[in-house]
Write a protein that holds these residues in place. Structure first.
Motif, PDB file in Angstrom:
ATOM      1  N   ARG A 205     -53.232  57.391  50.987  1.00 39.65           N
ATOM      2  CA  ARG A 205     -54.532  57.266  51.633  1.00 39.65           C
ATOM      3  C   ARG A 205     -55.506  58.250  50.980  1.00 39.65           C
ATOM      4  NH1 ARG A 205     -52.548  53.385  53.169  1.00 39.65           N
ATOM      5  NH2 ARG A 205     -52.296  52.549  55.280  1.00 39.65           N
ATOM      6  N   ALA A 206     -56.660  57.746  50.561  1.00 36.15           N
ATOM      7  CA  ALA A 206     -57.725  58.590  50.012  1.00 36.15           C
ATOM      8  C   ALA A 206     -58.901  58.524  50.981  1.00 36.15           C
ATOM      9  CB  ALA A 206     -58.131  58.096  48.632  1.00 36.15           C
ATOM     10  N   LEU A 228     -56.983  68.483  48.760  1.00 31.06           N
ATOM     11  CA  LEU A 228     -58.273  68.495  49.469  1.00 31.06           C
ATOM     12  C   LEU A 228     -59.331  69.034  48.515  1.00 31.06           C
ATOM     13  CD1 LEU A 228     -60.064  68.263  52.024  1.00 31.06           C
ATOM     14  CD2 LEU A 228     -59.444  70.644  52.521  1.00 31.06           C
ATOM     15  N   ARG A 229     -60.445  68.296  48.392  1.00 34.07           N
ATOM     16  CA  ARG A 229     -61.555  68.743  47.567  1.00 34.07           C
ATOM     17  C   ARG A 229     -62.805  68.795  48.423  1.00 34.07           C
ATOM     18  NH1 ARG A 229     -63.210  69.891  42.725  1.00 34.07           N
ATOM     19  NH2 ARG A 229     -65.247  69.270  41.948  1.00 34.07           N
ATOM     20  N   GLU A 230     -63.539  69.924  48.330  1.00 37.17           N
ATOM     21  CA  GLU A 230     -64.792  70.104  49.068  1.00 37.17           C
ATOM     22  C   GLU A 230     -65.943  70.255  48.073  1.00 37.17           C
ATOM     23  OE1 GLU A 230     -64.502  72.847  52.652  1.00 37.17           O
ATOM     24  OE2 GLU A 230     -62.787  73.499  51.440  1.00 37.17           O
ATOM     25  N   VAL A 231     -67.063  69.617  48.390  1.00 40.62           N
ATOM     26  CA  VAL A 231     -68.251  69.712  47.546  1.00 40.62           C
ATOM     27  C   VAL A 231     -69.453  70.012  48.448  1.00 40.62           C
ATOM     28  CG1 VAL A 231     -69.803  68.475  45.998  1.00 40.62           C
ATOM     29  CG2 VAL A 231     -67.334  68.140  45.809  1.00 40.62           C
ATOM     30  N   ASP A 232     -70.268  70.989  48.040  1.00 42.88           N
ATOM     31  CA  ASP A 232     -71.478  71.325  48.782  1.00 42.88           C
ATOM     32  C   ASP A 232     -72.447  70.139  48.732  1.00 42.88           C
ATOM     33  OD1 ASP A 232     -73.624  72.421  50.038  1.00 42.88           O
ATOM     34  OD2 ASP A 232     -73.920  74.058  48.609  1.00 42.88           O
ATOM     35  N   ASN A 233     -72.823  69.649  49.909  1.00 47.68           N
ATOM     36  CA  ASN A 233     -73.657  68.449  50.021  1.00 47.68           C
ATOM     37  C   ASN A 233     -75.061  68.781  50.516  1.00 47.68           C
ATOM     38  OD1 ASN A 233     -74.100  65.644  49.929  1.00 47.68           O
ATOM     39  ND2 ASN A 233     -73.638  65.426  52.110  1.00 47.68           N
ATOM     40  N   SER A 234     -75.339  70.075  50.749  1.00 46.39           N
ATOM     41  CA  SER A 234     -76.591  70.455  51.407  1.00 46.39           C
ATOM     42  C   SER A 234     -77.792  70.465  50.474  1.00 46.39           C
ATOM     43  CB  SER A 234     -76.441  71.839  52.044  1.00 46.39           C
ATOM     44  OG  SER A 234     -76.112  72.805  51.060  1.00 46.39           O
ATOM     45  N   ASN A 235     -77.555  70.621  49.157  1.00 43.79           N
ATOM     46  CA  ASN A 235     -78.683  70.772  48.221  1.00 43.79           C
ATOM     47  C   ASN A 235     -78.915  69.544  47.352  1.00 43.79           C
ATOM     48  OD1 ASN A 235     -79.216  73.438  49.051  1.00 43.79           O
ATOM     49  ND2 ASN A 235     -77.521  74.190  47.765  1.00 43.79           N
ATOM     50  N   SER A 248     -61.091  62.233  38.912  1.00 42.24           N
ATOM     51  CA  SER A 248     -60.234  63.285  38.362  1.00 42.24           C
ATOM     52  C   SER A 248     -59.212  63.762  39.390  1.00 42.24           C
ATOM     53  CB  SER A 248     -61.085  64.464  37.879  1.00 42.24           C
ATOM     54  OG  SER A 248     -61.848  65.003  38.945  1.00 42.24           O
ATOM     55  N   SER A 249     -59.597  63.819  40.666  1.00 37.51           N
ATOM     56  CA  SER A 249     -58.663  64.257  41.710  1.00 37.51           C
ATOM     57  C   SER A 249     -57.526  63.256  41.876  1.00 37.51           C
ATOM     58  CB  SER A 249     -59.408  64.433  43.038  1.00 37.51           C
ATOM     59  OG  SER A 249     -60.414  65.414  42.930  1.00 37.51           O
ATOM     60  N   ILE A 250     -57.876  61.964  41.908  1.00 37.83           N
ATOM     61  CA  ILE A 250     -56.855  60.926  42.073  1.00 37.83           C
ATOM     62  C   ILE A 250     -55.943  60.876  40.855  1.00 37.83           C
ATOM     63  CG2 ILE A 250     -56.527  58.426  42.221  1.00 37.83           C
ATOM     64  CD1 ILE A 250     -59.022  58.352  44.011  1.00 37.83           C
ATOM     65  N   GLU A 251     -56.533  61.004  39.664  1.00 44.34           N
ATOM     66  CA  GLU A 251     -55.712  60.998  38.445  1.00 44.34           C
ATOM     67  C   GLU A 251     -54.778  62.200  38.407  1.00 44.34           C
ATOM     68  OE1 GLU A 251     -58.443  60.782  35.225  1.00 44.34           O
ATOM     69  OE2 GLU A 251     -58.635  58.586  35.300  1.00 44.34           O
ATOM     70  N   PHE A 252     -55.240  63.333  38.926  1.00 44.24           N
ATOM     71  CA  PHE A 252     -54.386  64.525  38.975  1.00 44.24           C
ATOM     72  C   PHE A 252     -53.143  64.266  39.818  1.00 44.24           C
ATOM     73  CE2 PHE A 252     -53.098  68.321  41.339  1.00 44.24           C
ATOM     74  CZ  PHE A 252     -52.765  69.173  40.306  1.00 44.24           C
ATOM     75  N   VAL A 253     -53.329  63.650  40.997  1.00 44.53           N
ATOM     76  CA  VAL A 253     -52.183  63.365  41.869  1.00 44.53           C
ATOM     77  C   VAL A 253     -51.281  62.311  41.235  1.00 44.53           C
ATOM     78  CG1 VAL A 253     -51.473  62.470  44.116  1.00 44.53           C
ATOM     79  CG2 VAL A 253     -53.409  64.040  43.958  1.00 44.53           C
ATOM     80  N   HIS A 254     -51.876  61.268  40.659  1.00 43.15           N
ATOM     81  CA  HIS A 254     -51.072  60.225  40.015  1.00 43.15           C
ATOM     82  C   HIS A 254     -50.235  60.809  38.872  1.00 43.15           C
ATOM     83  CE1 HIS A 254     -53.768  56.666  41.490  1.00 43.15           C
ATOM     84  NE2 HIS A 254     -52.994  57.178  42.433  1.00 43.15           N
TER      85      HIS A 254
END
Length: 541
Positions: A205-206, A228-235, A248-254
């Motif tokens: 599950r993604a 878990l990846r967090e990205v600042d969304n406020s700016n 890149s995150s999904i490829e890392f896990v795969h």
């Protein structure tokens, strides 16, 4: 899970109502929830803004310990808010943001289950940039894939926080009148509530959750968070490209697991239209919007709110992943397990002793029956009328023989329990027993008991053959000093002998190598046999 875990493991606790509390630097989210069929019903929801301002130059590696050093930063606002409402339970599960605790998922070579407790923390130090001596942690190892017996990979979910944080939260929750059931990381909590809302289906599950200030990407498989990846969304300005680095995150896990497990991204939160397009372009996967806020009937559809709801559901839907990074609760569970092991061993020993006692009782009943038969037959022929002197002598000898057998059974009260206790008391470190043999039976037709023998077979392993032999001899001498052994085998016709065998160098080299990280190579061991015996004493005729 072994029988002791099944008896007392806290993951087996099931609650119908519970509070979930999520703590971050900016706010506390509290959910009062109850079980509703296969889902969760939210009874109360509170969002409590916090006045804390992070000092400049703070380090992420410190896990923001300074935040919890003053009750004014978190406990006082929480206590003030809960006074304004009543709740259906005093049980609390606390989940903390990545600002206070971290998790890692990794794969490692397969090792036997008995080595997991020692080996997993050693392997975890490669992935966790935090000193273990200042922390409290918990981990869940499981067999990820197994090519054949003893070959494959282990998956490990590892969560850790600072020990001060764990202690302060434990004491603070108790101070405001609630009972802390568990402390966990928010990724576990969010994944749990999303899995419940999604019908508890397994597989990869993604999840992409978009808050006003932060965008989250949670990758999990079969209810276990992987990344878990967090990205600042406020700016992000209007028209600016939105990125979560999903590809890149999904490829890392795969790449880590060696197979493809994510086929779509499940999107929730704010601004879904623009994020849906951005995620599809970035990941080349279909993006499926959904609304967990509506399913839970929550006022806020934020990551922290979902984490609080997931924490509240922890003991309503106990799953395979149930870690706890609180020192107080973990210590309590360890104490319970130790007590359960002692209790279980006592039950087994009592059952064995009862079995031996019943056998002796049946034997005694048989002998009494035979004796009664002889006595009744003798009474019917007073003064041995009609018998010759030789016949009368044979009858008398027969009665003496049977009487001697009964006397030996009753008088020779050689109990097994004190011997077993002596064996445990005397055994030194680096030695263990593999077999215990005890023999003390009656032989029909004899006036005395048979040979009494008590044989202990085991092994000693110190890494040095001479020390192994000395250790075995030390065990023999210690047994001689135990009263339960000495009174039977160190007096009269009793004796205690020691034999041992040490593996030769060629035999050692032929053994398979078993070496854990940080350990020396396998060096062989010495097997020993301690024979305690006593010849029977002839009974008076």
């Amino acid at each position: 899970m072994n029988i002791v875990d099944k008896i007392i493991d806290v993951t087996r606790v099931k609650l119908k109502k519970c509070l979930g509390i999520h703590i971050s630097l900016s706010a506390i989210h509290l959910v009062d929830a109850s079980i509703a069929g296969n889902s969760v019903k939210i009874e109360h929801y509170l969002k409590i803004p916090l006045p804390y301002v992070r000092p400049g130059g703070g380090k992420v590696s410190a896990m923001n310990v300074e935040f919890f050093l003053s009750d004014a930063n978190w406990l006082a606002p929480l206590q003030g808010a809960i006074k304004q409402a009543s709740f259906g339970s005093d049980k609390v599960v606390v989940t903390v943001s990545p600002q206070f605790a971290i998790f890692r998922h990794f794969l490692m070579p397969f090792i036997p289950r008995r080595f997991w407790k020692q080996s997993v923390p050693i392997e975890s130090k490669k992935y966790v940039p935090f000193p273990f001596e200042e922390s409290t942690y918990d981990f869940y190892p499981y067999i990820y894939d197994q090519v054949s017996i003893g070959k494959g990979r282990l998956g490990v979910f590892f969560a850790i926080t600072n020990r001060q944080i764990s202690d302060v939260i434990t004491k603070g929750i108790k101070k405001i009148g609630f009972e802390l059931m568990s402390l966990e990381v928010s990724s576990m909590s969010v994944d749990r509530i999303f899995k419940i809302l999604g019908g508890n289906s397994n597989g990869g599950r993604a999840y992409a959750q978009i808050d006003a200030a932060t965008a989250y990407l949670l990758l999990s498989n079969n209810g276990i968070p992987f990344l878990l990846r967090e990205v600042d969304n406020s700016n992000i300005q209007s028209g600016e490209r939105r990125r979560l680095d999903a590809k890149s995150s999904i490829e890392f896990v795969h790449k880590q697991v060696g197979t493809k497990i994510f086929n779509e991204i499940i999107l929730s939160g704010e601004g879904l239209d623009s994020w849906k397009t951005a995620l599809e372009d970035d990941s080349n996967l279909p993006v499926k919007p959904w609304n967990p806020k509506e399913l839970l009937k929550l006022k806020d559809g934020e990551w922290a709110a979902y984490a609080a709801a997931g924490a509240a559901a922890k003991f309503m839907f106990p799953g395979q992943l149930s870690l706890d990074i609180s020192t107080k609760v973990k210590t309590s569970v360890d104490d319970q397990k130790a007590f359960a092991y002692v209790w279980l061993a006592g039950i087994i020993l009592a059952g064995f002793m009862l079995f031996v006692s019943l056998i002796a009782q049946f034997r005694l009943m048989g002998l009494n029956k035979n004796l009664s038969t002889v006595r009744s037959q003798t009474a019917e022929v007073p003064e041995f009328k009609g018998r010759s002197a030789d016949e009368i002598q044979k009858v008398v000898e027969g009665m003496k023989t049977k009487s001697g057998i009964l006397s030996a059974l009753v008088a020779d009260s050689d109990y097994v329990t004190p011997k077993l206790e002596a064996v445990v008391n005397a055994i030194p470190d680096n030695a263990w027993l593999s077999e215990i043999s005890y023999s003390n039976t009656l032989q029909p037709g004899k006036i005395q008991a048979a040979d009494n023998s008590f044989i202990l077979k085991g092994n000693a392993k110190t890494g040095d053959a001479v020390k192994d032999q000395a250790l075995a001899n030390e065990y023999k001498e210690a047994l001689k000093k135990e009263p339960a052994i000495a009174k039977i085998y160190s007096t009269g016709s009793g004796k205690i002998e020691l034999n041992y065998t040490t593996l030769s160098k060629s035999q050692q080299n032929s053994l398979p190598e078993m070496q854990l990280p940080g350990q020396q190579a396998y060096t062989g061991e010495t097997s020993f046999t301690i024979s305690c015996s006593r010849k029977p004493e002839a009974a008076p005729r």
